[in-house]
Design a protein around this motif. Structure first.
Motif, PDB file in Angstrom:
ATOM      1  N   ALA A  30       0.832  -1.209   0.000  1.00  0.00           N
ATOM      2  CA  ALA A  30       0.000   0.000   0.000  1.00  0.00           C
ATOM      3  C   ALA A  30       0.869   1.262   0.000  1.00  0.00           C
ATOM      4  O   ALA A  30       0.564   2.233  -0.702  1.00  0.00           O
ATOM      5  CB  ALA A  30      -0.934  -0.007   1.203  1.00  0.00           C
ATOM      6  N   ALA A  31       1.957   1.248   0.759  1.00  0.00           N
ATOM      7  CA  ALA A  31       2.849   2.409   0.795  1.00  0.00           C
ATOM      8  C   ALA A  31       3.550   2.608  -0.549  1.00  0.00           C
ATOM      9  O   ALA A  31       3.682   3.742  -1.031  1.00  0.00           O
ATOM     10  CB  ALA A  31       3.876   2.243   1.904  1.00  0.00           C
ATOM     11  N   LEU A  32       3.990   1.520  -1.162  1.00  0.00           N
ATOM     12  CA  LEU A  32       4.640   1.631  -2.470  1.00  0.00           C
ATOM     13  C   LEU A  32       3.679   2.156  -3.531  1.00  0.00           C
ATOM     14  O   LEU A  32       4.055   2.983  -4.367  1.00  0.00           O
ATOM     15  CB  LEU A  32       5.204   0.275  -2.898  1.00  0.00           C
ATOM     16  CG  LEU A  32       6.438  -0.205  -2.138  1.00  0.00           C
ATOM     17  CD1 LEU A  32       6.803  -1.619  -2.566  1.00  0.00           C
ATOM     18  CD2 LEU A  32       7.603   0.734  -2.364  1.00  0.00           C
ATOM     19  N   VAL A  33       2.456   1.689  -3.498  1.00  0.00           N
ATOM     20  CA  VAL A  33       1.467   2.163  -4.469  1.00  0.00           C
ATOM     21  C   VAL A  33       1.142   3.632  -4.219  1.00  0.00           C
ATOM     22  O   VAL A  33       0.933   4.396  -5.165  1.00  0.00           O
ATOM     23  CB  VAL A  33       0.204   1.275  -4.430  1.00  0.00           C
ATOM     24  CG1 VAL A  33      -0.933   1.897  -5.211  1.00  0.00           C
ATOM     25  CG2 VAL A  33       0.530  -0.098  -4.988  1.00  0.00           C
ATOM     26  N   GLY A  34       1.125   4.038  -2.959  1.00  0.00           N
ATOM     27  CA  GLY A  34       0.919   5.454  -2.659  1.00  0.00           C
ATOM     28  C   GLY A  34       2.017   6.314  -3.259  1.00  0.00           C
ATOM     29  O   GLY A  34       1.753   7.363  -3.859  1.00  0.00           O
ATOM     30  N   GLY A  35       3.254   5.877  -3.120  1.00  0.00           N
ATOM     31  CA  GLY A  35       4.368   6.599  -3.732  1.00  0.00           C
ATOM     32  C   GLY A  35       4.304   6.572  -5.247  1.00  0.00           C
ATOM     33  O   GLY A  35       4.606   7.569  -5.917  1.00  0.00           O
ATOM     34  N   ILE A  54      -2.495   1.103 -16.348  1.00  0.00           N
ATOM     35  CA  ILE A  54      -1.465   1.013 -15.305  1.00  0.00           C
ATOM     36  C   ILE A  54      -1.900   1.777 -14.061  1.00  0.00           C
ATOM     37  O   ILE A  54      -1.739   1.298 -12.935  1.00  0.00           O
ATOM     38  CB  ILE A  54      -0.111   1.527 -15.837  1.00  0.00           C
ATOM     39  CG1 ILE A  54       0.411   0.584 -16.916  1.00  0.00           C
ATOM     40  CG2 ILE A  54       0.898   1.669 -14.704  1.00  0.00           C
ATOM     41  CD1 ILE A  54       1.661   1.057 -17.597  1.00  0.00           C
ATOM     42  N   ALA A  55      -2.461   2.944 -14.253  1.00  0.00           N
ATOM     43  CA  ALA A  55      -2.920   3.737 -13.113  1.00  0.00           C
ATOM     44  C   ALA A  55      -4.038   3.016 -12.366  1.00  0.00           C
ATOM     45  O   ALA A  55      -4.037   2.962 -11.129  1.00  0.00           O
ATOM     46  CB  ALA A  55      -3.392   5.103 -13.586  1.00  0.00           C
ATOM     47  N   GLN A  56      -4.976   2.454 -13.098  1.00  0.00           N
ATOM     48  CA  GLN A  56      -6.087   1.742 -12.462  1.00  0.00           C
ATOM     49  C   GLN A  56      -5.604   0.477 -11.761  1.00  0.00           C
ATOM     50  O   GLN A  56      -6.037   0.171 -10.650  1.00  0.00           O
ATOM     51  CB  GLN A  56      -7.154   1.396 -13.509  1.00  0.00           C
ATOM     52  CG  GLN A  56      -8.410   0.804 -12.935  1.00  0.00           C
ATOM     53  CD  GLN A  56      -9.182   1.788 -12.076  1.00  0.00           C
ATOM     54  OE1 GLN A  56      -9.072   3.000 -12.245  1.00  0.00           O
ATOM     55  NE2 GLN A  56      -9.948   1.274 -11.147  1.00  0.00           N
ATOM     56  N   ALA A  57      -4.697  -0.254 -12.399  1.00  0.00           N
ATOM     57  CA  ALA A  57      -4.180  -1.484 -11.795  1.00  0.00           C
ATOM     58  C   ALA A  57      -3.415  -1.180 -10.509  1.00  0.00           C
ATOM     59  O   ALA A  57      -3.550  -1.902  -9.516  1.00  0.00           O
ATOM     60  CB  ALA A  57      -3.285  -2.220 -12.784  1.00  0.00           C
ATOM     61  N   SER A  58      -2.625  -0.120 -10.512  1.00  0.00           N
ATOM     62  CA  SER A  58      -1.877   0.213  -9.298  1.00  0.00           C
ATOM     63  C   SER A  58      -2.819   0.645  -8.176  1.00  0.00           C
ATOM     64  O   SER A  58      -2.577   0.336  -7.007  1.00  0.00           O
ATOM     65  CB  SER A  58      -0.840   1.295  -9.581  1.00  0.00           C
ATOM     66  OG  SER A  58      -1.460   2.516  -9.913  1.00  0.00           O
TER      67      SER A  58
END
Length: 88
Positions: A30-35, A54-58
């Motif tokens: 979750a933290a990596l996806v936030g970054g 890519i944006a939706q998948a992340s």
């Protein structure tokens, strides 16, 4: 087993050994996806488009990671909790 624990008691009780790594992994994801989402916003502001897929998948992966971390934090190792209560 004591299913009548409150939410606060579940959060402070020892976490099951199986769910502890899942909790940490979910929080890290979750933290990596936030970054990554901040990085994607900066790229878009600079004029470089990020594909919507890519944006939706992340975003979805981030929500899944956060959900795994949240659910794992509510699990209780009742054997460790019982031993902890007996020591008091």
């Amino acid at each position: 087993m004591n299913p009548s624990l409150s939410i606060a008691q579940r959060l402070t009780a020892p976490t099951s050994k199986f769910f502890k790594p899942l909790m940490y992994a979910g929080a890290i994801v979750a933290a990596l996806v936030g970054g990554l989402s901040i990085f994607q916003e900066n790229l878009a502001a600079a004029g470089y488009g990020v594909p919507a897929l890519i944006a939706q998948a992340s975003t979805i992966v981030g929500w899944i990671g956060a959900a795994i971390a949240a659910v794992s934090s509510f699990t209780v190792d009742f054997d460790a909790l019982k031993a902890k209560q007996e020591r008091k």
